[in-house]
Write an enzyme that holds these catalytic residues in place. Structure first.
Site, PDB file in Angstrom:
ATOM      1  N   LYS A  16       0.861  -1.183   0.000  1.00  0.00           N
ATOM      2  CA  LYS A  16       0.000   0.000   0.000  1.00  0.00           C
ATOM      3  C   LYS A  16       0.900   1.237   0.000  1.00  0.00           C
ATOM      4  O   LYS A  16       1.437   1.636   1.025  1.00  0.00           O
ATOM      5  CB  LYS A  16      -0.906  -0.032   1.243  1.00  0.00           C
ATOM      6  CG  LYS A  16      -1.581   1.261   1.688  1.00  0.00           C
ATOM      7  CD  LYS A  16      -2.323   2.002   0.613  1.00  0.00           C
ATOM      8  CE  LYS A  16      -2.917   3.293   1.148  1.00  0.00           C
ATOM      9  NZ  LYS A  16      -2.002   4.429   1.148  1.00  0.00           N
ATOM     10  N   GLU A  52       8.442   2.088  11.488  1.00  0.00           N
ATOM     11  CA  GLU A  52       9.390   3.195  11.507  1.00  0.00           C
ATOM     12  C   GLU A  52       8.554   4.458  11.451  1.00  0.00           C
ATOM     13  O   GLU A  52       7.895   4.741  10.447  1.00  0.00           O
ATOM     14  CB  GLU A  52      10.358   3.094  10.321  1.00  0.00           C
ATOM     15  CG  GLU A  52      11.575   3.964  10.466  1.00  0.00           C
ATOM     16  CD  GLU A  52      11.414   5.259   9.718  1.00  0.00           C
ATOM     17  OE1 GLU A  52      11.146   6.282  10.398  1.00  0.00           O
ATOM     18  OE2 GLU A  52      11.535   5.273   8.495  1.00  0.00           O
ATOM     19  N   CYS A  89      12.051  11.498   8.210  1.00  0.00           N
ATOM     20  CA  CYS A  89      11.833  11.122   9.602  1.00  0.00           C
ATOM     21  C   CYS A  89      13.072  11.331  10.450  1.00  0.00           C
ATOM     22  O   CYS A  89      12.966  11.587  11.657  1.00  0.00           O
ATOM     23  CB  CYS A  89      11.380   9.669   9.681  1.00  0.00           C
ATOM     24  SG  CYS A  89      12.510   8.525   8.865  1.00  0.00           S
ATOM     25  N   GLU A 131       6.858  16.956  15.508  1.00  0.00           N
ATOM     26  CA  GLU A 131       7.484  16.763  14.194  1.00  0.00           C
ATOM     27  C   GLU A 131       6.838  17.669  13.154  1.00  0.00           C
ATOM     28  O   GLU A 131       5.633  17.603  12.922  1.00  0.00           O
ATOM     29  CB  GLU A 131       7.374  15.302  13.760  1.00  0.00           C
ATOM     30  CG  GLU A 131       8.135  15.002  12.486  1.00  0.00           C
ATOM     31  CD  GLU A 131       8.097  13.532  12.101  1.00  0.00           C
ATOM     32  OE1 GLU A 131       9.122  13.013  11.649  1.00  0.00           O
ATOM     33  OE2 GLU A 131       7.025  12.912  12.266  1.00  0.00           O
TER      34      GLU A 131
END
Length: 495
Positions: free
Chosen positions: A177, A252, A286, A387
């Protein structure tokens, strides 16, 4: 540009069909132009892909092939990626707006990943364990079955290779996906897998909304593992579903990585490393080094160099070989970054450089944003804790190593960190004390497929990469082989 007619098909159990979901457009972030049209996968497509994957896993013989035979197919996939590397790099440039030099590196990384896991597959050893009785004991590994891989939009082809290659090497079938806004690289990779001789049905690619497709994949009883890269909130949602199924996951997730510049650092190296760590990939990474701590005695001169370097970065057309920073992924994401910058200023921060949309004809239609540095905040400010996933750096001075470690580790995230120092012993001490899955010393954002990668706390579970990364997609089994000449005594062997 991509041919807009016909509508792009999607891969369902190795067959190419139009998706059964809504028609949507994939946009080029540098111009906002439509580069592809495709139908999202429907829930019926999800069911067909999973059932087809399960059938292929059970009937194709892939799981039963000798490891070197599976490896041969993975080597061919790596070779085809290299043969088609420029077309793939240009496709990913269009898909998510990364500069062409960066997308070429990501395609090369994808090829290297398949090559590495091909080698890992054919050299993976099972174990005869020390005997504790009249039997031989063995530890072996078996594929799981159908694996779901859910990937992000920031580095599609590399992320997809890091999940597909070990899962296929282990003998599984994979339903992939991709992120809704970047489906094209995944579809191209599925074609390569099929062209390389992977048995039909072992790979599917289902574009669409994660809240629909990803959720259905995670809940399906035939899916035996989910490997997810993306936001922490979504990762926790997947983990809750997986807990009810007693299904393993690897994740992750997000990061708010600290970079530490000590008094004895090589300033030229440190400035270049900090700039690369936060502003490459437009900060959409990230592991971006988004929190900077500089020793107070060198803070002012270091920040002068850093601000000048940030202002000199080339923001522009991703097709231009000289471009260092391309656009952000969507207009909505740029607005999110802008809100975070405004929040930082409201919290008392000072704008050192950037903090705006660049002006000029090349920028008018795309989703560009300048490299941004904010000072004057404490580490507990929201901008230092949440973030942003964009080109925004928060810089802070520090006075002592003890205070530095306390602030660097004061985050719900623990994905990566960087240290700049000439002192080997201090680097070792700090590197071991920092709470992060990866610590870079006198470098940043360098990767090796041979080295495990992942995070702690809200940054994730499990590890990708590394020679043993293939075991994430396998179940361990113990075998006992009896050697006793007499029947087991308990069952009447005393007669």
């Amino acid at each position: 540009m991509i041919d807009l007619d016909p509508i792009q098909p999607i891969c369902i159990a190795g067959q190419w069909h139009q998706g059964g979901g809504d028609l949507y457009h994939s946009l080029y972030p540098a111009t906002g132009e439509v580069i592809a049209r495709l139908h999202a996968a429907s829930l019926e497509d999800v069911e067909a892909a999973i059932v087809g994957a399960d059938r292929a896993f059970r009937e194709s013989g892939w799981a039963q092939r000798k490891p070197h035979e599976r490896a041969a197919v993975l080597y061919r996939i790596a070779a085809l990626i290299r043969e088609r590397s420029e077309a793939l790099a240009q496709l990913q440039r269009l898909d998510n707006g990364k500069p062409i030099r960066e997308t070429r590196n990501l395609v090369a990384s994808a090829a290297a990943t398949f090559q590495f896991f091909a080698a890992a597959c054919e050299t993976l050893e099972e174990t005869i364990t020390p005997s504790r009785g009249d039997f031989v004991t063995l530890s072996v590994y078996e594929p799981m079955g159908v694996v779901a891989a859910i990937t992000p939009w920031n580095s599609p082809i590399a992320s997809e290779a890091q999940k597909l290659a070990p899962a296929l090497a282990a003998g599984n079938a994979v339903v992939l996906k991709p992120a809704e806004v970047t489906p094209l690289a995944a579809l191209a990779l599925a074609r390569i897998c099929i062209d390389a001789g992977l048995p039909p049905g072992l790979v599917s690619v289902l574009p669409g909304k994660g809240s629909v497709i990803g959720d259905a994949l995670t809940r399906h009883p035939l899916v035996k593992r989910v490997s997810f890269t993306g936001g922490t909130r979504t990762g926790k949602h997947i983990a809750r579903i997986a807990a009810d199924k007693m299904m393993p996951v690897s994740m992750e997730l997000g990061g708010k990585s600290p970079t530490l510049v000590l008094a004895d650092a090589d300033l030229d190296h440190a400035v270049a490393g900090v700039l690369y760590g936060i502003f490459s990939s437009s900060g959409e990474s990230c592991i971006a080094g988004s929190r900077l701590f500089v020793t107070r005695e060198h803070y002012a001169p270091f920040m002068e160099l850093l601000a000048a370097g940030a202002a000199a970065l080339r923001v522009g057309d991703p097709a231009d070989e000289r471009t260092q920073m391309g656009p952000l992924i969507t207009a909505q994401h740029r607005e999110s970054v802008e809100r975070y910058v405004e929040l930082g200023l409201q919290e008392g921060g000072r704008l050192r450089t950037g903090g705006r949309r660049p002006q000029g004809e090349v920028f008018d239609r795309g989703y560009f944003y300048t490299p941004t540095i904010i000072e004057g905040l404490s580490n507990d400010a929201r901008l230092c804790q949440e973030e942003v996933f964009g080109p925004v750096l928060v810089a802070m001075p520090f006075d002592s190593e003890e205070a530095l470690l306390e602030e660097a580790n004061a985050s719900c995230y623990a994905l990566a960190a960087g240290i700049w120092t000439r002192d080997f012993q201090r680097a070792w001490r700090l590197g071991r004390a920092l709470q992060a899955g990866t610590v870079w010393i006198n470098t940043y954002k360098q990767f090796s497929i041979a080295t495990p990668f992942g995070g702690w706390r809200d940054s994730g579970l499990g590890r990708e990469k590394g020679r043993l990364g293939i075991l994430q997609y396998m179940e361990q089994k113990s075998l006992y082989w009896g050697l006793n000449e007499q029947p087991l005594a308990w069952a009447g062997g005393q007669r």
